[in-house]
Design a protein around this motif. Structure first.
Motif, short mmCIF file in Angstrom:
data_model
loop_
_atom_site.label_atom_id
_atom_site.label_comp_id
_atom_site.label_asym_id
_atom_site.label_seq_id
_atom_site.Cartn_x
_atom_site.Cartn_y
_atom_site.Cartn_z
N VAL A 191 0.85 -1.19 0.00
CA VAL A 191 0.00 0.00 0.00
C VAL A 191 0.89 1.25 0.00
N PHE A 192 0.78 2.04 -1.07
CA PHE A 192 1.56 3.28 -1.16
C PHE A 192 0.92 4.39 -0.34
N SER A 193 -0.39 4.51 -0.43
CA SER A 193 -1.08 5.57 0.30
C SER A 193 -2.54 5.21 0.48
N PHE A 194 -3.16 5.87 1.46
CA PHE A 194 -4.57 5.66 1.74
C PHE A 194 -5.16 6.97 2.21
N GLU A 195 -6.28 7.38 1.60
CA GLU A 195 -6.89 8.66 1.94
C GLU A 195 -8.39 8.52 2.09
N PHE A 196 -8.92 9.06 3.19
CA PHE A 196 -10.37 9.13 3.39
C PHE A 196 -10.91 10.43 2.82
N ASP A 197 -12.20 10.40 2.44
CA ASP A 197 -12.83 11.60 1.89
C ASP A 197 -14.34 11.48 2.13
N GLY A 198 -15.00 12.62 2.22
CA GLY A 198 -16.46 12.60 2.34
C GLY A 198 -16.94 12.66 3.78
N GLU A 199 -18.20 12.28 3.98
CA GLU A 199 -18.84 12.36 5.29
C GLU A 199 -18.14 11.43 6.28
N PRO A 200 -17.73 11.96 7.44
CA PRO A 200 -16.99 11.12 8.41
C PRO A 200 -17.91 10.19 9.19
N PHE A 201 -17.34 9.06 9.59
CA PHE A 201 -18.01 8.15 10.51
C PHE A 201 -17.58 8.52 11.94
N ASP A 202 -18.33 8.03 12.89
CA ASP A 202 -17.94 8.17 14.29
C ASP A 202 -16.76 7.24 14.56
N LYS A 203 -15.64 7.80 15.05
CA LYS A 203 -14.45 6.98 15.28
C LYS A 203 -14.34 6.50 16.72
N SER A 204 -15.34 6.77 17.54
CA SER A 204 -15.32 6.29 18.93
C SER A 204 -15.32 4.76 18.94
N PRO A 205 -14.44 4.13 19.71
CA PRO A 205 -14.38 2.66 19.73
C PRO A 205 -15.71 2.03 20.13
N GLN A 206 -16.12 1.04 19.39
CA GLN A 206 -17.36 0.32 19.68
C GLN A 206 -17.09 -1.00 20.38
N GLY A 207 -15.85 -1.23 20.72
CA GLY A 207 -15.44 -2.47 21.37
C GLY A 207 -13.97 -2.70 21.13
#
Length: 237
Positions: A191-207
């Motif tokens: 993997v050379f690179s990874f980028e998120f884009d758009g509406e964010p999700f909740d990053k609070s741990p769910q477990g």
């Protein structure tokens, strides 16, 4: 569109990264020798302490004479030789396995260099599960649903580093979002690179990341497991 892959020519920077990876790491001989030295030294020291301790007990409790010291010296020497030979066999076998593994990996990097292409993978996710990695202080791992039978695993390495430094993993700059672009080499899957884009999700741990889940996916790996099965495993963790 939940997932689309587009092939494009490799950039000079990506080619340079693969060239570096194809040469990276110490040689298997050096690694095997270092393993032999460390294992022999540590095991020999432990054995010496054990033998000397046994000699002390023999003198104190059973009244053994000075001859026990000569016997202990011989036992320590004999054990050290046996340990050195045993560790040498282990190191040789380990070096052979490492040589084969690295040979395969380097050939894959070189195959990518010869092909000169990179896959750009474009994703749209419908759900995200944020999980804490307990073995690294609670760093975050994201499972992002592509469709009913596939998800993408993303490791937030910045959060892992922060957690190891006793910080707040959620303060990392990575935020999982509805869309993402991943650039990877087609043969080695690097993997050379990874980028998120758009509406964010909740990053609070769910477990927490369940330790009993077998064959946990690597970073950037598309995990072909039904989403309801993932939820069942996590709920039962």
């Amino acid at each position: 569109m939940s997932m689309e892959i587009v092939s494009r020519p490799m950039t000079d920077a990506e080619l340079s990264a693969l060239a570096s990876l194809s040469r990276a790491g110490p040689t298997p001989v050096k690694t095997a020798f270092e393993s032999w030295v460390v294992a022999t030294a540590s095991l020999s020291l432990a054995m010496a302490l054990l033998v000397m301790g046994a000699g002390w007990v023999a003198r104190r409790l059973f009244g053994a004479g000075a001859w026990i010291e000569d016997y202990a010296s011989f036992a320590i020497l004999a054990c050290a030789v046996a340990i050195a030979l045993g560790c040498a066999v282990y190191a040789w076998r380990h070096g052979r396995r490492l040589s084969r593994t690295r040979g395969v990996s380097r050939e894959r990097y070189r195959a990518d260099m010869r092909a000169g292409t990179v896959n750009e993978e474009h994703y749209e996710f419908s759900e995200c599960k944020s999980l804490a990695e307990p073995e690294h202080g609670g760093g975050l791992v994201y499972l992002l649903k592509i469709d009913a039978g596939r998800c993408l695993a993303v490791y937030d390495y910045d959060s892992l580093r922060i957690a190891m430094d006793d910080g707040d993993p959620s303060s990392s700059q990575m935020t999982p979002s509805r869309r993402a672009t991943l650039r990877r080499a087609p043969v080695s899957a690097h993997v050379f690179s990874f980028e998120f884009d758009g509406e964010p999700f909740d990053k609070s741990p769910q477990g927490e990341l369940p330790a009993q889940v077998e064959c946990w996916p690597e970073h950037g790996e598309v995990w072909e497991v039904p989403w309801n099965e993932i939820e069942r495993r996590l709920d039962g963790a």
